[in-house]
Enzyme design. Structure first.
Site, PDB file in Angstrom:
ATOM      1  N   HIS A 127     140.854  25.339  51.093  1.00  0.00           N
ATOM      2  CA  HIS A 127     139.896  25.975  51.994  1.00  0.00           C
ATOM      3  C   HIS A 127     138.902  24.917  52.464  1.00  0.00           C
ATOM      4  O   HIS A 127     138.497  24.038  51.695  1.00  0.00           O
ATOM      5  CB  HIS A 127     139.154  27.102  51.283  1.00  0.00           C
ATOM      6  CG  HIS A 127     138.050  27.702  52.095  1.00  0.00           C
ATOM      7  ND1 HIS A 127     138.278  28.390  53.264  1.00  0.00           N
ATOM      8  CD2 HIS A 127     136.696  27.705  51.908  1.00  0.00           C
ATOM      9  CE1 HIS A 127     137.125  28.808  53.763  1.00  0.00           C
ATOM     10  NE2 HIS A 127     136.152  28.398  52.967  1.00  0.00           N
ATOM     11  N   CYS A 166     140.444  28.756  58.735  1.00  0.00           N
ATOM     12  CA  CYS A 166     139.240  28.031  58.326  1.00  0.00           C
ATOM     13  C   CYS A 166     139.265  26.585  58.780  1.00  0.00           C
ATOM     14  O   CYS A 166     138.246  26.049  59.234  1.00  0.00           O
ATOM     15  CB  CYS A 166     139.064  28.124  56.803  1.00  0.00           C
ATOM     16  SG  CYS A 166     140.371  27.326  55.830  1.00  0.00           S
TER      17      CYS A 166
END
Length: 334
Positions: A101, A215
């Site tokens: 992430h 993301c």
């Protein structure tokens, strides 16, 4: 076997996320432009009350992504942040498979305040990747919105222990405020999370059919905006990001909810899409999940079929080896 191992690794994350209470074109029309452009909206719609996250979105920040104003004379350090997905639950497990992430950190010299900015799913990754099949609805139901989250503080341990926390530049308060305005506009128009990047093959000259919107793409867009504003960004190490690839021949456009589901002439296609997504349903027992993995292998690898939902429309992908890959690839800073 490689496909099943890749899929199993990826679905570990999806199964942890799949918790939810309980412009139309002719069918034959193909896209004349590849990749298919990501479709933005005029403004973010309200979320259906059916969608409910296991973990609330942006618990420490403003849900609407509002960002504080900085003095023009401030000097703000910019940090590249990266950590394994769901590290709080799995530790470095996802990091071993390069499922990461990404976020951006900021530190104000004048106020000595630190901030984190990230873009992710409102209702976890699984709900953005696969729909729910509701008994009272003919069409699959999606909870696939994503949004920006900005909050005070940077969790140094979280980002540095199994990932990356690296200063990559310094910007002025004026640049920061211009970026913040851009984030607000981006956040209101780019609202749907897209997990998959779909390509014709793994080679360097492959055709990209669909780009992801996740993301890392938000981080890339923000870096480009900062560069446009005059920021100088640099890293002492390769800047790598996670991409989840599907490989297929040229996709076929199928239609949207109103043109496929509830139409007598399309009942076979509608049933086939429902059957395809049924194998990815949430809350499966271990036995059912094992059976579903076999079903997925048969659908995707043996019969080479995949139904993609993109821009609120359905496409058929004629799958090709290696079918699916999780790739940790370098994307240089702008």
């Amino acid at each position: 076997m490689r496909f099943l191992l890749t899929l199993l690794c990826f679905t570990l994350d999806l199964l942890s996320c799949l918790y939810v209470r309980a412009h139309t074109r002719p069918l034959s029309q193909q896209s004349s432009r590849w990749p298919v452009p990501y479709r933005r909206v005029d403004e973010r719609p309200d979320v259906d009350s059916y969608c409910e996250a296991l973990y609330p979105f942006c618990p420490n920040g403003d849900r609407d992504g509002r960002i504080p104003y900085m003095r023009d004379t401030d000097s703000i350090s910019v940090y590249r942040l990266q950590a394994p997905v769901w590290e709080f639950k799995y530790g470095d497990l996802m990091g071993k498979f390069h499922i990461m992430h990404d976020a951006i950190g900021f530190s104000s010299a004048e106020t000595e305040s630190n901030y984190t900015m990230e873009w992710y799913e409102l209702f976890q990754l699984g709900n953005c990747t696969f729909p729910h099949l509701r008994a009272n609805a003919s069409a699959p139901f999606w909870c696939n919105q994503g949004a920006a989250c900005f909050f005070e503080g940077v969790d140094d341990v979280h980002w540095s222990q199994n990932g990356t926390l690296e200063k990559i530049g310094v910007i002025t308060g004026d640049m920061f405020n211009d970026m913040a305005q851009w984030v607000q506009e981006d956040n209101q128009t780019g609202i749907y999370y897209e997990t998959w990047t779909v390509r014709s093959d793994p080679g360097p000259n492959a055709t990209v059919w669909f780009e992801s919107f996740d993301c890392s793409q938000f981080v890339h867009r923000t870096y480009r905006k900062l560069a446009d504003l005059g920021a100088k960004l640099s890293s002492s190490s390769p800047t790598k990001y996670t991409k989840v690839y599907l490989y297929s021949g040229e996709p076929t456009y199928l239609g949207n909810d109103s043109t496929i589901f509830g139409q007598p002439s399309m009942k076979d296609l509608a049933a086939d899409i429902q059957k395809f997504y049924y194998t990815f349903r949430p809350h499966q027992s271990y036995v059912d999940f094992a059976i579903s993995l076999v079903d997925i292998y048969e659908k995707v690898v043996v019969h080479k079929n995949f139904y993609l939902y993109y821009n609120s429309e359905y496409w058929h992908l004629p799958m090709k080896p290696p079918y699916m890959q999780i790739v940790y690839e370098e994307v240089p800073l702008p």
